[in-house]
Design a protein around this motif. Sequence first.
Motif, PDB file in Angstrom:
ATOM      1  N   GLN A 122       0.795  -1.221   0.000  1.00 45.54           N
ATOM      2  CA  GLN A 122       0.000   0.000   0.000  1.00 45.54           C
ATOM      3  C   GLN A 122       0.830   1.274   0.000  1.00 45.54           C
ATOM      4  O   GLN A 122       0.284   2.372   0.019  1.00 45.54           O
ATOM      5  N   ARG A 139      -3.880  -2.904  -4.192  1.00 38.88           N
ATOM      6  CA  ARG A 139      -2.567  -3.098  -3.589  1.00 38.88           C
ATOM      7  C   ARG A 139      -1.600  -3.381  -4.733  1.00 38.88           C
ATOM      8  O   ARG A 139      -2.011  -3.744  -5.842  1.00 38.88           O
ATOM      9  N   ALA A 176      -7.182  -5.618  -3.617  1.00 42.01           N
ATOM     10  CA  ALA A 176      -6.854  -6.125  -2.296  1.00 42.01           C
ATOM     11  C   ALA A 176      -7.816  -7.213  -1.859  1.00 42.01           C
ATOM     12  O   ALA A 176      -7.458  -8.095  -1.070  1.00 42.01           O
TER      13      ALA A 176
END
Length: 565
Positions: free
Chosen positions: A76, A537, A545
């Motif tokens: 992230q 991500r 994600a």
Amino acid sequence: MMRSLPSGPQRVLGSPRDGAAYRRAAPRPQPRRRCAARAAAAPPPPQQPPQPRPPAPQQAPGLPFLGSFSFFNLPQRYALWAQLMRERGIDAMQIELLGRKAYVIRSPESVGRIIRQTDKFPKSKTEGLSRLEEWLGDGLVTQASPELHAAMRDVLAPAFKAASIKGFVPAFAKSGEEVADFLASLGGREYDIEPLCRRVTLDVIGRTMFGFDFGAVALEAAAAAGTTEGGSGNSSSSGSGSSSSGNGGSSTSSNSSSSGGGGKVDVVGALDGIFGAAVVLMAAGALPTALVPGIQAYRRGISTIDGVIDSMLRERREKGLKEEDTDLLSFMLRAQQQGNALVTDKQLRDELQTMVLAGSDTTAGTLAFALHELAARPQLLARCQAEADAALGDGPAGALPAEAFQRLALISGAANETLRLHSAVPMLTRVCLEESVLGGCTVPAGAYVFASFHALHRHEAHWPRADEWLPERWLPQNAAELAPHADVAFLPFSSGPRACIGRFFAGLELSVLLAVLLRRLDFFPAGGGGGAPLRTRQKFTLASADGVRVVARPRARGGGAPAAR
């Protein structure tokens, strides 16, 4: 009245008598006076006050020596850095890890310099990508030498000419129809389409660039039907065996013999095994390779794809090259046969590994994210479907010229807006060879710099309503209001000598796949309502994600002939 005359001998002007005495006695002629401005010495220019040295960038929060907190959140960090810079209103930020400093940059001018001035901001052999040599070797993505990169790019470039790519529309459409067939067969159940999108883009790159059928969508369909192992678990040769059409003019081999038992090799599964360790290898340079989590899966995945590449090369050499073969592999093999010393067997392998990654995984995320965003906006989805219906009609999409898909303004806008908000490559790393002013701050020589496309594409000073997904911002009538700086602040494929070689390919591929799917299917968010926000991500490229779950159902209008080829 007479004036008295001076006494003494008089000198007559012009007398031949002693000239020296004359010169002493005669009044000296006065020099002609110049204007005061010229006669006076020019005053020295006023001293300019020394220009203040631009400040050092602000530092991201962290701990002494250990470094920035955000550095430890590898998946992230690109988003955390962008948020910190926006909150502080800055265009350059210093980050640190174990005493090593680097700089994140987001202003259009500075990002543009970093990616275009390759002599001042080159790739580095010591950056994280160099640790991926076992996987990608010296392919276009990892090649640090500008000369070798340019030479290999010249070999590959003919396959990416517009005329060649326009001939790939039948292959794009064929692959899109296979995905539509599969989604229609699910009976309206919720499904994570991200792995499926990775499979269709892998099939596309195989058919168009390698003359090879990976059968990746067929593996997913077979796994969903319970007839074979493989696929995403949400994949046998059903529906995508050897074919000689829809592949851009090259005969197509099939992905079968490499698995040892006649079944197809799951290349997407092999890539999944590679990605986890690859991210750690790039980011944690001090960590010994043997201690990297997932390193064994990483090596197994590389070996699996190498086996498929060996099979692909062997079959193509046995068949021989034809004059009409215009795929990427044909151009490389032809260059090798003509004595190009750069195109060794190892270089062939490196470029094919690179294209499997760059040609499939990057476009796949954009396709999945665009469908997710459209599913949550039924009115906009309906407008895009109407655009696809008008352009494609009820006939086979593969029979249409490329220009028909290039006129899909709103669908193209959906692709562009997805590339803006969810850049497939969130940032690039370069080395700053000399002290430079970037983002209004001084960056020292020798420092690593991150050109952050993610932060640039969400820059509040350059993108009105920066966080909103607005495909209509790309319509000509809205550009001045909603995309006023797109010419300098939109760089999804990078720019300069190392710009993505396949940018036109990717753009047309996305337009065709979206149009084919939207003509055939309705999309709804998982769980009903407006759906969950998309969370992303960074694996190797940008990924979700939590998956990209939607519901797909055949459209009531019929959407044209199913599985039109």
